[in-house]
Design a protein around this motif. Sequence first.
Motif, short mmCIF file in Angstrom:
data_model
loop_
_atom_site.label_atom_id
_atom_site.label_comp_id
_atom_site.label_asym_id
_atom_site.label_seq_id
_atom_site.Cartn_x
_atom_site.Cartn_y
_atom_site.Cartn_z
N ARG A 233 -6.98 2.82 -2.12
CA ARG A 233 -8.10 2.77 -3.08
C ARG A 233 -8.52 4.19 -3.45
N ASP B 292 -5.54 0.17 3.10
CA ASP B 292 -6.05 -0.24 1.80
C ASP B 292 -7.08 0.75 1.28
N GLU B 293 -7.89 1.27 2.18
CA GLU B 293 -8.91 2.26 1.77
C GLU B 293 -8.23 3.55 1.27
N CYS C 211 0.84 -1.22 0.00
CA CYS C 211 0.00 0.00 0.00
C CYS C 211 0.87 1.25 0.00
#
Length: 243
Positions: A237, A233-234, A56
């Motif tokens: 994204r 991860d968000e 990430c």
Amino acid sequence: MASDLNRVTRGEAIHEGKAKIIYATSASDLLIQHFKDDATAFNGKKKGTIANKGICNNAISSHIFSLLEKEGIKTHFVEKSGERDMLVKKLEIIPVEVVMRNVIAGSLAKRMGVEEGGKLAFPILEYYYKDDALGDPMINRFHIRAFNLATDKEMERIEREAFRINEWLVAFFDKIGTTLVDYKLEFGRGPEGVLLADEISPDGCRLWDKQSGEKMDKDRFRRDLGNIPEAYDEIRRRILGAG
Ligand code: ADP
Ligand code: TMP
Ligand code: ASP
């Protein structure tokens, strides 16, 4: 030049830090930053791992650096050369951590005896001496000059760049539903002068969801808030979706 870069190969590890490994490469002026899943806080007193953090942080940092380059900010970024690897220009890191704050949080809230969350009327820039053994103490321009950590000319450039970076980053994060509360930058000197170095990721930034105020950064690890890989991860994204 892509053809030359394709021939750059990874050499020996020259530094293993808390979150990354720095490798020499077949090109004497280039290094590889390898992003690990290891996480530390409070100057290494708290240790752990965050699943897929390295992947990430590399994706996030590589994307932000390439966008900053397009804005005319000079950085060490050359290319994302692997899932966890970033090819960068080799620099002599200036041992001054530059912290920029837009919202009151962390050590600023503690120092001033106020609650976290208050918006600052204008950003605050702080300097810390990059020395793990000393716990990165706060310093100012006089310490930097007296201890020859950087020249006045270098610091003027760093300060100018930090405010330019901040203006762009705050707007960028705002557009993806995220408040950029505060963060740490590092700069280094090389043949092209002073460049932005290291990384910009949830490890060194405080990022709060604009709607809920939920923390989406390393404070989830520091403060045992759970759902840590999910937060990283968000952020990845949101950033990669931002184009
Ligand atoms: P630390 O050493 O603080 O534990 P890391 O695990 O992130 O931190 O290790 C990465 C190291 O690489 C840091 O000390 C950082 O200052 C250094 N670094 C970052 N970018 C460059 C660069 N372009 N050239 C040389 N060193 C760099
Ligand atoms: P602080 O509130 O603990 O001083 O941290 C301010 C910001 O700088 C926060 O986003 C975390 C980042 N930071 C680092 O990345 N590394 C450090 O060593 C420190 C002290 C802060
Ligand atoms: N980066 C420092 C450490 O790893 C401080 C922090 O992020 O809390 O200990």
